[in-house]
Write an enzyme that holds these catalytic residues in place. Structure first.
Site, PDB file in Angstrom:
ATOM      1  CG  MET A  40      -1.916  -1.092   1.328  1.00  0.00           C
ATOM      2  SD  MET A  40      -3.115  -0.979  -0.018  1.00  0.00           S
ATOM      3  CE  MET A  40      -4.049   0.483   0.446  1.00  0.00           C
ATOM      4  CB  THR A  43       7.045   4.046  -6.403  1.00  0.00           C
ATOM      5  OG1 THR A  43       6.662   3.024  -7.324  1.00  0.00           O
ATOM      6  CG2 THR A  43       8.517   4.347  -6.545  1.00  0.00           C
ATOM      7  N   GLY A 277      16.452   6.237 -14.963  1.00  0.00           N
ATOM      8  CA  GLY A 277      15.066   6.491 -15.325  1.00  0.00           C
ATOM      9  C   GLY A 277      14.146   5.358 -14.914  1.00  0.00           C
ATOM     10  NE  ARG A 278      10.069   4.829 -10.697  1.00  0.00           N
ATOM     11  CZ  ARG A 278      10.245   3.789  -9.866  1.00  0.00           C
ATOM     12  NH1 ARG A 278      11.441   3.514  -9.384  1.00  0.00           N
ATOM     13  NH2 ARG A 278       9.223   3.031  -9.498  1.00  0.00           N
ATOM     14  CG  HIS A 459      12.553  42.099   5.932  1.00  0.00           C
ATOM     15  ND1 HIS A 459      13.470  41.768   4.955  1.00  0.00           N
ATOM     16  CD2 HIS A 459      13.238  42.717   6.926  1.00  0.00           C
ATOM     17  CE1 HIS A 459      14.666  42.184   5.344  1.00  0.00           C
ATOM     18  NE2 HIS A 459      14.548  42.759   6.539  1.00  0.00           N
TER      19      HIS A 459
HETATM   20  C1  LIG Z   1      13.904   7.054  -5.148  1.00  0.00           C
HETATM   21  C2  LIG Z   1      12.696   7.839  -5.575  1.00  0.00           C
HETATM   22  C3  LIG Z   1      12.441   9.071  -4.999  1.00  0.00           C
HETATM   23  C4  LIG Z   1      11.335   9.813  -5.385  1.00  0.00           C
HETATM   24  N1  LIG Z   1      11.124  11.022  -4.789  1.00  0.00           N
HETATM   25  C5  LIG Z   1      10.061  11.767  -5.156  1.00  0.00           C
HETATM   26  C6  LIG Z   1       9.808  13.004  -4.532  1.00  0.00           C
HETATM   27  O1  LIG Z   1      10.538  13.450  -3.646  1.00  0.00           O
HETATM   28  N2  LIG Z   1       8.725  13.711  -4.914  1.00  0.00           N
HETATM   29  C7  LIG Z   1       7.891  13.264  -5.898  1.00  0.00           C
HETATM   30  O2  LIG Z   1       6.916  13.950  -6.221  1.00  0.00           O
HETATM   31  N3  LIG Z   1       8.094  12.078  -6.506  1.00  0.00           N
HETATM   32  C8  LIG Z   1       9.160  11.320  -6.158  1.00  0.00           C
HETATM   33  N4  LIG Z   1       9.363  10.115  -6.752  1.00  0.00           N
HETATM   34  C9  LIG Z   1       8.422   9.671  -7.792  1.00  0.00           C
HETATM   35  C10 LIG Z   1       7.145   9.071  -7.161  1.00  0.00           C
HETATM   36  O3  LIG Z   1       7.512   8.021  -6.298  1.00  0.00           O
HETATM   37  C11 LIG Z   1       6.216   8.568  -8.243  1.00  0.00           C
HETATM   38  O4  LIG Z   1       5.954   9.600  -9.161  1.00  0.00           O
HETATM   39  C12 LIG Z   1       4.897   8.097  -7.637  1.00  0.00           C
HETATM   40  O5  LIG Z   1       5.132   7.054  -6.745  1.00  0.00           O
HETATM   41  C13 LIG Z   1       3.942   7.654  -8.745  1.00  0.00           C
HETATM   42  O6  LIG Z   1       2.749   7.221  -8.171  1.00  0.00           O
HETATM   43  P1  LIG Z   1       1.794   6.223  -8.936  1.00  0.00           P
HETATM   44  O7  LIG Z   1       0.564   6.131  -8.075  1.00  0.00           O
HETATM   45  O8  LIG Z   1       1.658   6.597 -10.345  1.00  0.00           O
HETATM   46  O9  LIG Z   1       2.551   4.818  -8.962  1.00  0.00           O
HETATM   47  P2  LIG Z   1       3.266   3.909  -7.876  1.00  0.00           P
HETATM   48  O10 LIG Z   1       3.630   4.651  -6.663  1.00  0.00           O
HETATM   49  O11 LIG Z   1       4.331   3.169  -8.580  1.00  0.00           O
HETATM   50  O12 LIG Z   1       2.098   2.901  -7.430  1.00  0.00           O
HETATM   51  C14 LIG Z   1       1.539   1.965  -8.296  1.00  0.00           C
HETATM   52  C15 LIG Z   1       1.008   0.809  -7.473  1.00  0.00           C
HETATM   53  O13 LIG Z   1       0.237  -0.038  -8.315  1.00  0.00           O
HETATM   54  C16 LIG Z   1       0.444  -1.388  -7.953  1.00  0.00           C
HETATM   55  N5  LIG Z   1       0.083  -2.202  -9.109  1.00  0.00           N
HETATM   56  C17 LIG Z   1       0.660  -2.192 -10.345  1.00  0.00           C
HETATM   57  N6  LIG Z   1       0.019  -3.027 -11.172  1.00  0.00           N
HETATM   58  C18 LIG Z   1      -0.969  -3.587 -10.439  1.00  0.00           C
HETATM   59  C19 LIG Z   1      -1.981  -4.541 -10.751  1.00  0.00           C
HETATM   60  N7  LIG Z   1      -2.116  -5.053 -11.963  1.00  0.00           N
HETATM   61  N8  LIG Z   1      -2.840  -4.910  -9.766  1.00  0.00           N
HETATM   62  C20 LIG Z   1      -2.720  -4.365  -8.529  1.00  0.00           C
HETATM   63  N9  LIG Z   1      -1.795  -3.462  -8.182  1.00  0.00           N
HETATM   64  C21 LIG Z   1      -0.943  -3.079  -9.135  1.00  0.00           C
HETATM   65  C22 LIG Z   1       1.931  -1.437  -7.589  1.00  0.00           C
HETATM   66  O14 LIG Z   1       2.200  -2.527  -6.750  1.00  0.00           O
HETATM   67  C23 LIG Z   1       2.119  -0.072  -6.890  1.00  0.00           C
HETATM   68  O15 LIG Z   1       1.954  -0.201  -5.504  1.00  0.00           O
HETATM   69  C24 LIG Z   1      10.458   9.321  -6.380  1.00  0.00           C
HETATM   70  C25 LIG Z   1      10.686   8.071  -6.964  1.00  0.00           C
HETATM   71  C26 LIG Z   1      11.799   7.332  -6.566  1.00  0.00           C
HETATM   72  C27 LIG Z   1      12.029   5.991  -7.193  1.00  0.00           C
HETATM   73  N1  LIG Z   2      12.576  14.656  -5.932  1.00  0.00           N
HETATM   74  C1  LIG Z   2      11.813  14.076  -6.843  1.00  0.00           C
HETATM   75  O1  LIG Z   2      10.763  14.557  -7.221  1.00  0.00           O
HETATM   76  C2  LIG Z   2      12.231  12.753  -7.415  1.00  0.00           C
HETATM   77  C3  LIG Z   2      13.261  12.050  -6.822  1.00  0.00           C
HETATM   78  C4  LIG Z   2      13.625  10.838  -7.393  1.00  0.00           C
HETATM   79  C5  LIG Z   2      12.942  10.348  -8.493  1.00  0.00           C
HETATM   80  N2  LIG Z   2      11.929  11.051  -9.046  1.00  0.00           N
HETATM   81  C6  LIG Z   2      11.239  10.568 -10.250  1.00  0.00           C
HETATM   82  O2  LIG Z   2      11.742   9.311 -10.612  1.00  0.00           O
HETATM   83  C7  LIG Z   2      12.037   9.271 -11.995  1.00  0.00           C
HETATM   84  C8  LIG Z   2      13.291   8.496 -12.239  1.00  0.00           C
HETATM   85  O3  LIG Z   2      14.441   9.212 -11.753  1.00  0.00           O
HETATM   86  P1  LIG Z   2      15.870   8.979 -12.396  1.00  0.00           P
HETATM   87  O4  LIG Z   2      16.829   9.907 -11.757  1.00  0.00           O
HETATM   88  O5  LIG Z   2      16.181   7.515 -12.423  1.00  0.00           O
HETATM   89  O6  LIG Z   2      15.600   9.335 -13.919  1.00  0.00           O
HETATM   90  P2  LIG Z   2      15.879  10.642 -14.819  1.00  0.00           P
HETATM   91  O7  LIG Z   2      15.167  10.356 -16.090  1.00  0.00           O
HETATM   92  O8  LIG Z   2      15.588  11.881 -14.068  1.00  0.00           O
HETATM   93  O9  LIG Z   2      17.459  10.614 -15.077  1.00  0.00           O
HETATM   94  C9  LIG Z   2      18.100   9.504 -15.690  1.00  0.00           C
HETATM   95  C10 LIG Z   2      19.428   9.963 -16.269  1.00  0.00           C
HETATM   96  O10 LIG Z   2      20.198   8.809 -16.608  1.00  0.00           O
HETATM   97  C11 LIG Z   2      20.892   9.041 -17.831  1.00  0.00           C
HETATM   98  N3  LIG Z   2      21.211   7.723 -18.407  1.00  0.00           N
HETATM   99  C12 LIG Z   2      20.340   6.780 -18.874  1.00  0.00           C
HETATM  100  N4  LIG Z   2      21.007   5.661 -19.276  1.00  0.00           N
HETATM  101  C13 LIG Z   2      22.327   5.883 -19.056  1.00  0.00           C
HETATM  102  C14 LIG Z   2      23.523   5.105 -19.241  1.00  0.00           C
HETATM  103  N5  LIG Z   2      23.492   3.854 -19.721  1.00  0.00           N
HETATM  104  N6  LIG Z   2      24.713   5.659 -18.900  1.00  0.00           N
HETATM  105  C15 LIG Z   2      24.760   6.919 -18.400  1.00  0.00           C
HETATM  106  N7  LIG Z   2      23.671   7.702 -18.194  1.00  0.00           N
HETATM  107  C16 LIG Z   2      22.465   7.193 -18.508  1.00  0.00           C
HETATM  108  C17 LIG Z   2      19.900   9.866 -18.638  1.00  0.00           C
HETATM  109  O11 LIG Z   2      20.539  10.600 -19.642  1.00  0.00           O
HETATM  110  C18 LIG Z   2      19.275  10.773 -17.556  1.00  0.00           C
HETATM  111  O12 LIG Z   2      19.957  11.990 -17.400  1.00  0.00           O
HETATM  112  C19 LIG Z   2      12.147  10.701 -12.466  1.00  0.00           C
HETATM  113  O13 LIG Z   2      11.428  10.839 -13.670  1.00  0.00           O
HETATM  114  C20 LIG Z   2      11.557  11.531 -11.383  1.00  0.00           C
HETATM  115  O14 LIG Z   2      10.380  12.162 -11.827  1.00  0.00           O
HETATM  116  C21 LIG Z   2      11.567  12.265  -8.520  1.00  0.00           C
END
Ligand SMILES: Cc1cc2nc3c(=O)[nH]c(=O)nc-3n(C[C@H](O)[C@H](O)[C@H](O)COP(=O)(O)OP(=O)(O)OC[C@H]3O[C@@H](n4cnc5c(N)ncnc54)[C@H](O)[C@@H]3O)c2cc1C
Ligand SMILES: NC(=O)c1ccc[n+]([C@@H]2O[C@H](COP(=O)([O-])OP(=O)(O)OC[C@H]3O[C@@H](n4cnc5c(N)ncnc54)[C@H](O)[C@@H]3O)[C@@H](O)[C@H]2O)c1
Length: 477
Positions: A40, A43, A277-278, A459
């Site tokens: 729950m 991500t 990336g994702r 301020h």
């Molecule tokens: C390391 C990291 C740091 C991040 N930091 C930030 C941040 O600081 N601020 C920010 O805004 N974003 C951040 N993000 C991005 C953020 O986590 C995602 O944008 C967000 O979680 C997306 O939400 P979502 O609901 O689309 O998907 P998810 O959070 O991926 O949730 C999808 C859910 O669906 C479930 N699911 C999938 N398929 C099925 C199915 N068929 N049946 C039942 N369940 C299913 C999965 O198990 C999962 O729990 C970060 C991401 C990462 C990886």
């Molecule tokens: N603070 C936040 O909001 C936050 C924090 C973490 C993650 N996220 C979300 O998670 C997603 C994933 O984050 P991320 O940092 O993995 O992706 P990203 O897309 O931000 O960055 C990935 C980077 O990896 C590089 N890259 C890809 N393949 C490569 C290779 N083989 N060798 C060298 N460089 C390579 C790309 O050019 C790019 O600059 C983001 O889209 C972001 O929206 C958000």
């Protein structure tokens, strides 16, 4: 509720997107169920925003308390500052279980049915769920697909979860490598480089594109290099592709020139974080039962009302939100999309305004932005026939930043020269993630710098950095 269906709304995926949609659906009087196959909160709560921010909070304190020069300037002397890696990891894990519990309880309290299992579309307005008790089929007037995303691991990179890992494992902070390579200089790469260097690891960032932080405004990316990278134990390899990564001791990484594809360097490091990336989690969702075709990159095609598009046309009663749509992979964007989907299914037309959704990297100091980068704004100006102007103000001229002794940073406001409408704002500096909200609200209301320049700011606060940028924009013309 319509008698013909089990539910008004079934949501597939209980991430932040699904959760936001469910809360809004209940407040709109919809009988709602949410299906989750794994944890729950998805991500963000379990492997993303929440644990990463907990690690950044703790490691940021360590960095601050070890900065003897900065503390001395404030008149403070400290002895040796130590930390307990496991206790920092526990802080993150405890926060995850608290927020996961709060999120689950909020759904239960509101009467949302939580179904644990893997959901698939089984035709229009029908979902089949593989639960521990067997297959279950439910019908719903509307369905939201919110399955989220998973880390993308390029071919040639081998994970073992211990020495070569993605953020899914990095957030556990199982150990602190002496030397860690971070592949990718996006959000995850930047935030983890911040954590690792604060806790004493050396970092090598590898970025395939020809500049670090390619997703950010080029000016801000350049300044970020001066503030977040150059003064730290970070080496960079830009324009190089991590072609192969082999786990072990050492981890062996072959770096290839992006253009020639020739191997130009081999790194031997203690660990490697793959932050490249994702990708959408859109496999095995039964999409074919209703004829949905994914776009070229595997995302679910949607319009700005969050309706799923089939052959370019909105499919009735089928919506998708969050990372799986590939619009903006941010938690608050997912939730905002969920609210918009619910509004539309309740016949209250609304669309997502992506230009006003802010983003931040929670590094020390933070980097944030909303709206367009300068090159994107100039491009739009060319297409629509307007000139773009830019105003900057600096943290070193801000009284609060001076009092804190944290004067690195800039706020950059991009606006139309003719109307003054703010098109984008970019901030690097102390508390940039909070400061950006004011600019986001201004963009949401399509406000102009000449109007914003008259708003009164407290301020001395950091908010005066944006105030100053608006005022400079007005006096520049
Ligand atoms: C390391 C990291 C740091 C991040 N930091 C930030 C941040 O600081 N601020 C920010 O805004 N974003 C951040 N993000 C991005 C953020 O986590 C995602 O944008 C967000 O979680 C997306 O939400 P979502 O609901 O689309 O998907 P998810 O959070 O991926 O949730 C999808 C859910 O669906 C479930 N699911 C999938 N398929 C099925 C199915 N068929 N049946 C039942 N369940 C299913 C999965 O198990 C999962 O729990 C970060 C991401 C990462 C990886
Ligand atoms: N603070 C936040 O909001 C936050 C924090 C973490 C993650 N996220 C979300 O998670 C997603 C994933 O984050 P991320 O940092 O993995 O992706 P990203 O897309 O931000 O960055 C990935 C980077 O990896 C590089 N890259 C890809 N393949 C490569 C290779 N083989 N060798 C060298 N460089 C390579 C790309 O050019 C790019 O600059 C983001 O889209 C972001 O929206 C958000």
């Amino acid at each position: 509720m319509s008698e013909a269906f089990d539910y008004d709304l079934v949501i597939i995926g209980a991430g932040v997107g699904g959760h936001g949609a469910a809360l809004h659906a209940v407040s709109s009087g919809l009988k709602t169920a949410i299906v989750e196959a794994a944890d729950m909160g998805g991500t963000c709560v379990n492997r993303g925003c929440i644990p990463s921010k907990a690690l950044l909070a703790a490691s940021g304190r360590v960095r601050e308390l070890r900065d003897a020069h900065h503390l001395k300037n404030l008149g403070i002397q400290l002895g040796n500052v130590g930390f307990d890696r496991q206790a920092i990891a526990d802080h993150a894990a405890n926060l995850v279980s608290k927020i996961q519990g709060d999120l689950t309880n909020s759904l239960k309290r509101l009467g949302v049915d939580i179904i644990h299992g893997w959901a698939r579309l089984a035709g229009p307005q029908k979902v089949s769920i593989a639960t521990a008790e067997g297959e279950k089929t439910v019908t719903a007037k509307d369905i939201i697909l919110s399955p989220g995303s998973v880390p993308f691991v390029p071919p040639g990179i081998e994970l073992d979860g211990k020495t070569v890992f993605t953020s899914d494992d990095a957030i556990k902070l199982d150990w602190l490598p002496n030397w860690v390579a971070v592949i990718g200089s996006g959000y995850i790469g930047l935030e983890f480089a911040d954590v690792y260097t604060a806790l004493g690891s050396e970092v090598t960032i590898v970025e395939a594109l020809d500049q670090l932080m390619p997703g950010f405004d080029p000016d801000i990316a350049k300044l970020a290099q001066r503030i977040l990278i150059a003064p730290r134990d970070i080496e960079t390899r830009v324009g190089l592709l991590a072609k192969t990564v082999k786990p072990g001791s050492p981890v062996v990484i072959e770096l290839a020139d992006v253009k020639t594809k020739e191997i130009v360097e081999v790194l031997e490091v203690d660990a490697c974080l793959v932050a490249t990336g994702r990708i959408p989690a859109t496999k095995d969702l039964g999409l074919e039962t209703v004829g949905i075709e994914l776009d070229r990159r595997g995302f679910i095609p949607v319009n700005d009302q969050m309706q799923v598009l089939i052959d370019g046309q909105p499919a009735p009663h089928l919506w998708s939100i969050g990372d799986a749509t590939g619009k903006m992979m941010l938690a608050h964007a997912a939730s905002a999309q969920g609210i918009v989907a619910v509004e539309n299914m309740c016949d209250r037309p609304r669309q997502v305004d992506y230009r006003s959704i802010p983003a931040a990297a929670f590094t020390h100091p933070e980097v944030s932005f909303v709206g367009m980068t300068e090159p994107a704004a100039v491009e739009l100006g060319k297409a629509e026939g307007f000139k773009v102007a830019v105003s900057r103000s600096y943290f070193k001229g801000n009284s609060k930043a001076l009092a804190e002794g944290e004067t690195d940073g800039v706020a950059k406001v991009i606006y139309r020269e003719d109307t003054g409408e703010v098109l984008g704002a970019h901030i690097i500096g102390l508390h940039a993630s909070d400061l950006i909200q004011e600019a986001a609200n201004a963009i949401a209301q399509r406000r102009s710098v000449s109007d914003l320049a008259f708003l009164v700011h407290t301020h001395p606060t950091l908010s005066e950095v944006l105030d100053e940028a608006y005022k400079r924009a007005v006096t520049a013309h």
